[in-house]
Scaffold this motif. Sequence first.
Motif, PDB file in Angstrom:
ATOM      1  N   TYR A 215       3.470  12.855 -11.473  1.00 45.70           N
ATOM      2  CA  TYR A 215       4.572  11.845 -10.812  1.00 45.70           C
ATOM      3  C   TYR A 215       3.707  10.574 -10.775  1.00 45.70           C
ATOM      4  N   GLU A 216       4.149   9.216 -11.124  1.00 43.61           N
ATOM      5  CA  GLU A 216       3.882   8.417 -10.801  1.00 43.61           C
ATOM      6  C   GLU A 216       4.695   7.535  -9.998  1.00 43.61           C
ATOM      7  N   ILE A 217       4.208   6.931  -9.018  1.00 43.77           N
ATOM      8  CA  ILE A 217       5.197   6.328  -7.988  1.00 43.77           C
ATOM      9  C   ILE A 217       4.471   4.647  -8.343  1.00 43.77           C
TER      10      ILE A 217
ATOM     11  N   ASN B 100       9.841   3.091  -7.978  1.00 43.45           N
ATOM     12  CA  ASN B 100      10.199   3.839  -9.048  1.00 43.45           C
ATOM     13  C   ASN B 100       9.178   5.346  -9.116  1.00 43.45           C
ATOM     14  N   ILE B 101      10.071   6.238  -9.358  1.00 42.42           N
ATOM     15  CA  ILE B 101       9.103   7.251  -9.561  1.00 42.42           C
ATOM     16  C   ILE B 101       9.394   7.961 -10.942  1.00 42.42           C
TER      17      ILE B 101
ATOM     18  N   VAL C 161       0.810  -1.100   0.036  1.00 49.66           N
ATOM     19  CA  VAL C 161       0.018   0.014   0.109  1.00 49.66           C
ATOM     20  C   VAL C 161       0.961   1.447   0.050  1.00 49.66           C
ATOM     21  N   ILE C 162       0.691   2.021  -1.129  1.00 47.30           N
ATOM     22  CA  ILE C 162       1.445   3.321  -1.123  1.00 47.30           C
ATOM     23  C   ILE C 162       0.426   4.306  -0.601  1.00 47.30           C
ATOM     24  N   HIS C 163       0.730   5.206   0.454  1.00 44.77           N
ATOM     25  CA  HIS C 163      -0.135   6.454   0.870  1.00 44.77           C
ATOM     26  C   HIS C 163       0.522   7.518   0.593  1.00 44.77           C
TER      27      HIS C 163
ATOM     28  N   SER D 279       2.364  -1.787  -7.101  1.00 42.81           N
ATOM     29  CA  SER D 279       1.239  -0.793  -6.859  1.00 42.81           C
ATOM     30  C   SER D 279       1.637   0.377  -7.302  1.00 42.81           C
ATOM     31  N   PHE D 280       0.628   1.385  -7.726  1.00 43.77           N
ATOM     32  CA  PHE D 280       0.739   2.412  -8.165  1.00 43.77           C
ATOM     33  C   PHE D 280      -0.020   3.582  -7.719  1.00 43.77           C
TER      34      PHE D 280
END
Length: 163
Positions: free
Chosen positions: A70-72, A35-36, A6-8, A86-87
């Motif tokens: 930005y996409e993480i 990755n960013i 989970v990316i918060h 996860s994105f």
Amino acid sequence: VIPPPVIHIESYSEDSISFSLKMTTNIKVSGYVVNIYWTFDTHRQEKRTLVIEGEKSIQKVANLTAHTPYEISAWAKTELGDSPLSFVHVVTSGTRPASPSLKAKAINQTAVECSWTGPRNVVYGIFYATSFLELYRSPHNTTTSSHNVTVLVQRDEQYLFLV
């Protein structure tokens, strides 16, 4: 089955993004790979990779550009293998800086003087290639905090430049 992390997004500003990573499982996590991604002037996709050790993590990524999407993406390294990706997407706040105005002038057959206008105290990337495809996929590049640079090129070639 290993779940994705989970990316918060904890917070973001004109030049940074803070985010947390965690897993919703009891599987032991040894770390994460993050990755960013962002697109530079629609011609060049940039990427920064972070390798993070440990189970839980809050990270701050700095030196970003204002008002830029930005996409993480992240995956966890676990005792059972790697998790799925996860994105998350975020746009930094503020006003995006104006694009620099570039001038490129051949000094001789193997050197080109590039100069541009733009704000002070920032880092500029200079990208150059012999075709649009190469400019997008794998350009030559250099960085500088000044407003000019001399680039060495191959003789008898035409080049495209981007700053």
